[in-house]
Scaffold this motif. Structure first.
Motif, short mmCIF file in Angstrom:
data_model
loop_
_atom_site.label_atom_id
_atom_site.label_comp_id
_atom_site.label_asym_id
_atom_site.label_seq_id
_atom_site.Cartn_x
_atom_site.Cartn_y
_atom_site.Cartn_z
N VAL A 313 0.87 -1.18 0.00
CA VAL A 313 0.00 0.00 0.00
C VAL A 313 0.91 1.23 0.00
O VAL A 313 1.82 1.31 0.82
CB VAL A 313 -0.92 0.00 1.26
N PRO A 314 0.70 2.19 -0.93
CA PRO A 314 1.57 3.38 -0.97
C PRO A 314 1.54 4.13 0.36
O PRO A 314 0.50 4.19 1.02
CB PRO A 314 0.94 4.23 -2.08
N PRO A 315 2.68 4.71 0.76
CA PRO A 315 2.80 5.30 2.10
C PRO A 315 1.83 6.44 2.42
O PRO A 315 1.54 6.67 3.58
CB PRO A 315 4.25 5.80 2.17
N THR A 316 1.31 7.16 1.38
CA THR A 316 0.38 8.27 1.71
C THR A 316 -1.03 7.78 2.04
O THR A 316 -1.87 8.57 2.42
CB THR A 316 0.27 9.29 0.56
N ILE A 317 -1.31 6.50 1.87
CA ILE A 317 -2.65 5.96 2.17
C ILE A 317 -2.76 5.67 3.67
O ILE A 317 -1.85 5.12 4.28
CB ILE A 317 -2.90 4.66 1.37
N ASP A 318 -3.91 6.04 4.24
CA ASP A 318 -4.14 5.80 5.67
C ASP A 318 -4.03 4.30 6.00
O ASP A 318 -4.62 3.48 5.29
CB ASP A 318 -5.54 6.33 6.02
N PHE A 319 -3.31 3.97 7.04
CA PHE A 319 -3.07 2.60 7.55
C PHE A 319 -2.04 1.79 6.73
O PHE A 319 -1.93 0.59 6.90
CB PHE A 319 -4.38 1.77 7.66
N ALA A 320 -1.29 2.46 5.84
CA ALA A 320 -0.26 1.74 5.08
C ALA A 320 0.86 1.26 6.00
O ALA A 320 1.26 1.99 6.91
CB ALA A 320 0.32 2.65 4.00
N GLN A 321 1.36 0.05 5.77
CA GLN A 321 2.50 -0.49 6.51
C GLN A 321 3.75 -0.43 5.63
O GLN A 321 3.66 -0.66 4.43
CB GLN A 321 2.25 -1.97 6.86
N THR A 322 4.89 -0.17 6.28
CA THR A 322 6.17 -0.11 5.56
C THR A 322 7.06 -1.27 6.01
O THR A 322 7.08 -1.60 7.20
CB THR A 322 6.86 1.23 5.86
N TYR A 323 7.75 -1.89 5.07
CA TYR A 323 8.61 -3.04 5.35
C TYR A 323 10.03 -2.74 4.89
O TYR A 323 10.24 -1.87 4.05
CB TYR A 323 8.06 -4.30 4.64
N PRO A 324 11.01 -3.51 5.42
CA PRO A 324 12.39 -3.29 4.95
C PRO A 324 12.47 -3.49 3.43
O PRO A 324 11.77 -4.33 2.87
CB PRO A 324 13.18 -4.38 5.67
N ALA A 325 13.32 -2.69 2.79
CA ALA A 325 13.45 -2.76 1.33
C ALA A 325 13.80 -4.18 0.88
O ALA A 325 14.57 -4.87 1.54
CB ALA A 325 14.53 -1.79 0.88
N ILE A 326 13.22 -4.59 -0.25
CA ILE A 326 13.54 -5.91 -0.80
C ILE A 326 14.87 -5.76 -1.55
O ILE A 326 14.98 -4.94 -2.47
CB ILE A 326 12.45 -6.37 -1.80
N ALA A 327 15.86 -6.54 -1.13
CA ALA A 327 17.19 -6.42 -1.74
C ALA A 327 17.17 -6.95 -3.17
O ALA A 327 16.38 -7.84 -3.49
CB ALA A 327 18.20 -7.19 -0.91
N TYR A 328 18.04 -6.39 -4.01
CA TYR A 328 18.25 -6.98 -5.33
C TYR A 328 19.35 -8.03 -5.15
O TYR A 328 20.50 -7.69 -4.86
CB TYR A 328 18.68 -5.90 -6.33
N ASP A 329 18.99 -9.32 -5.27
CA ASP A 329 19.92 -10.39 -4.94
C ASP A 329 19.67 -11.60 -5.86
O ASP A 329 19.03 -12.57 -5.46
CB ASP A 329 19.74 -10.77 -3.46
N PRO A 330 20.20 -11.53 -7.12
CA PRO A 330 19.96 -12.61 -8.09
C PRO A 330 20.45 -13.97 -7.58
O PRO A 330 19.81 -14.99 -7.85
CB PRO A 330 20.73 -12.19 -9.33
N ALA A 331 21.54 -13.98 -6.80
CA ALA A 331 22.07 -15.25 -6.29
C ALA A 331 21.05 -15.90 -5.34
O ALA A 331 20.79 -17.11 -5.41
CB ALA A 331 23.39 -15.02 -5.56
N LYS A 332 20.44 -15.07 -4.49
CA LYS A 332 19.43 -15.58 -3.56
C LYS A 332 18.21 -16.06 -4.34
O LYS A 332 17.59 -17.08 -3.99
CB LYS A 332 19.03 -14.48 -2.57
N ALA A 333 17.85 -15.34 -5.41
CA ALA A 333 16.72 -15.74 -6.24
C ALA A 333 16.98 -17.13 -6.84
O ALA A 333 16.11 -18.01 -6.80
CB ALA A 333 16.50 -14.71 -7.35
N ARG A 334 18.19 -17.33 -7.38
CA ARG A 334 18.52 -18.63 -7.98
C ARG A 334 18.51 -19.75 -6.93
O ARG A 334 18.00 -20.85 -7.18
CB ARG A 334 19.88 -18.57 -8.68
N ALA A 335 19.03 -19.46 -5.73
CA ALA A 335 19.05 -20.46 -4.65
C ALA A 335 17.63 -20.86 -4.26
O ALA A 335 17.34 -22.06 -4.08
CB ALA A 335 19.82 -19.90 -3.45
#
Length: 511
Positions: A313-335
């Motif tokens: 949910v975009p941050p300006t919307i009431d009750f939106a939750q924010t989470y840690p950024a999703i890392a760009y990690d192709p090695a983890k994706a392959r694993a």
């Protein structure tokens, strides 16, 4: 050829008429917008633009400020009953419609009765379908009773569709009201030349002393991106939206112009059909989230005018939750793909709900990024007709949707409209737009319970739980939240694009 001629004619006409105007008419702001208007009846408009223009002459009981915070407009206050079924609204006294009719509880009843009656087949009926009755308590008090508790109701009344139209005008014009708007707003409707422009002029009877500051506004549809930008440079327009990302630098170099970026509530994402292999495996879904570099995507497809998604949910919307950024990690994706049983990746399809240049860039970029982790996708950018046929009208059994790039903006400014249409089991196509065919009984319960309570803390807790669960289940690859790019001549002040792409021009003035 005809089209080009028209453009030439418009330009010439504009210049000569500007020269012929007497000095006192200097405060006419010309606003260049991206498409024509469908109707000036906000209850029957599906596009934000027509509703934005209608704000010249129409107001609602509530509205949003430029940061999407709820404000009182024609209402002074409201009270919700403990059971969430009745809303008692106190109205601003002494307000008149532009035809001299009094704005009062009776006028509110006429409008909400019309909006909540399915027989009227108004496009915005869904926003008002929970209304059972609207009663006049006294001239400045109205009591609305709902069929079921719906705690986002005041946000629905703040939606640009919920305008107060003169009952006299509704009686007089009937189904033609969309061509003869009469409201309580700062400007009165003057002309609508179907192909060319809508013009509104300052209304002297406006209830807010000292407003509006402009004498008139001309809303001019200019479909071509480059023409819109050019009109600012020649001084034929004072404001243009949207401005193409690639034109920003050029406009910024002009000392007479200001280029403004505002955060939007447009969340861009790729839904994954969780009922189909290989997306029925949560590890596969999570793997794809690590495979995409969002910072690079924002640069490549949005020329830097987008920010990586911080949640669903975009941050300006009431009750939106924010989470840690999703890392760009192709090695983890392959694993993760290997753990899920796809050591060599897989082949699938990626559809897009739009076929404009930005969407095309997103598709190409995503295709390249996924290829690097062994996932080969065939891409298809759809036009509105294909989207309606292939995505919106097919249920889970016959749906061909696998990966789907699209966007959503919740114009009620509240989490219910950002979550329920996209994640509730009852929102699977063809009902609404849950293209992931996601279903989680606890999320369904949270979303339903949040609408039953009027207690803010309780709602916040339920919306957090729902978002936590969805985030953990990975039915989407969240991508970016777009920024909105507008430009204006520096002598125009107080004219803003709001996060929902409509406009706020209460303070607009030409210096």
């Amino acid at each position: 050829m005809h089209h080009i001629m028209r453009k030439g004619v418009i330009t010439a006409g504009l210049l000569s008429s500007a020269l012929a105007l007497p000095a006192w008419a200097a405060k006419d702001a010309v606003i260049a917008v991206a498409s024509t208007f469908t109707t000036l009846d906000p209850y029957d408009a599906n596009d934000t633009l027509s509703q934005a223009v209608a704000k010249s002459f129409y107001q609602g009981l509530f509205g949003f400020d430029k940061d999407m915070k709820l404000v009182n407009v024609l209402a002074e206050s409201y009270q919700a009953s403990a059971d969430g079924l009745t809303y008692t609204i106190k109205l601003r006294p002494g307000v008149k419609f532009q035809d001299g009719t009094d704005f009062n509880a009776e006028a509110v009843k006429v409008n909400l009765d019309r909006a909540s009656n399915p027989d009227n087949h108004l496009k915005r009926y869904n926003l008002f379908k929970y209304i059972a009755t609207t009663e006049v308590v006294d001239p400045t008090t109205v009591k609305i009773t709902l069929k079921q508790p719906f705690s986002a109701f005041i946000n629905n009344l703040a939606h640009p569709a919920a305008a107060m139209i003169s009952p006299t005008a509704l009686k007089k014009y009937g189904k033609e009201i969309g061509f003869h708007p009469v409201g309580t707003g700062p400007y009165a409707f003057e002309t609508w030349n179907q192909t060319d422009f809508v013009k509104v002029k300052k209304w002297d009877g406006y209830w807010k002393p000292g407003y509006p500051k402009l004498d008139s506004i001309t809303w001019r549809p200019v479909v071509d991106n480059n023409t819109r930008a050019a009109m600012l440079q020649t001084g034929e327009a004072n404001f243009a939206f949207p401005v193409p990302f690639e034109q920003a630098k050029r406009l910024e170099s002009n000392s007479k112009l200001a280029v403004v970026t505002t955060p939007s509530i447009m969340q861009r994402y790729i839904s994954l059909n969780v009922t189909q292999k290989p997306f029925d495996n949560p590890k596969v879904r999570e793997a794809l989230e690590y495979a995409i570099n969002r910072q690079a995507l924002a640069k490549v497809a949005f020329a830097g005018y987008a920010t990586p998604a911080t949640g669903i949910v975009p941050p300006t919307i009431d009750f939106a939750q924010t989470y840690p950024a999703i890392a760009y990690d192709p090695a983890k994706a392959r694993a993760l793909l290997k753990e899920a049983g796809y050591p060599n990746g897989f082949e699938t399809t990626l559809w897009s709900s739009h076929n404009h240049s930005t969407a095309q860039k997103v598709l190409q970029f995503t295709q390249q990024q996924l290829a690097q982790v062994g996932v080969k996708v065939k891409v298809t950018a759809m036009d509105a007709g294909q989207r309606a046929a292939e995505v919106e009208s097919k249920g889970q059994k016959e749906s061909g949707v696998r990966m789907f790039y699209t966007g959503w903006s919740a114009s009620t400014g509240e989490a219910d409209w950002a979550l329920t249409p996209l994640f509730a089991t009852t929102s699977w196509p063809p009902a609404i737009f849950n293209t992931a065919f996601y279903s989680n009984p606890q999320v369904d319960k949270d979303l339903a319970d949040a609408l039953k309570t009027t207690d803010r803390e309780q709602k916040a807790k339920l919306y957090k739980d729902a978002q936590d669960r969805i985030w953990h289940d990975h039915p989407w690859i969240p991508l970016v939240v777009e920024q909105l790019l507008s430009a204006s001549t520096k002598n125009l002040t107080g004219f803003y694009v709001m996060p929902d792409t409509s406009f706020n021009f209460d303070e607009a003035d030409l210096k």
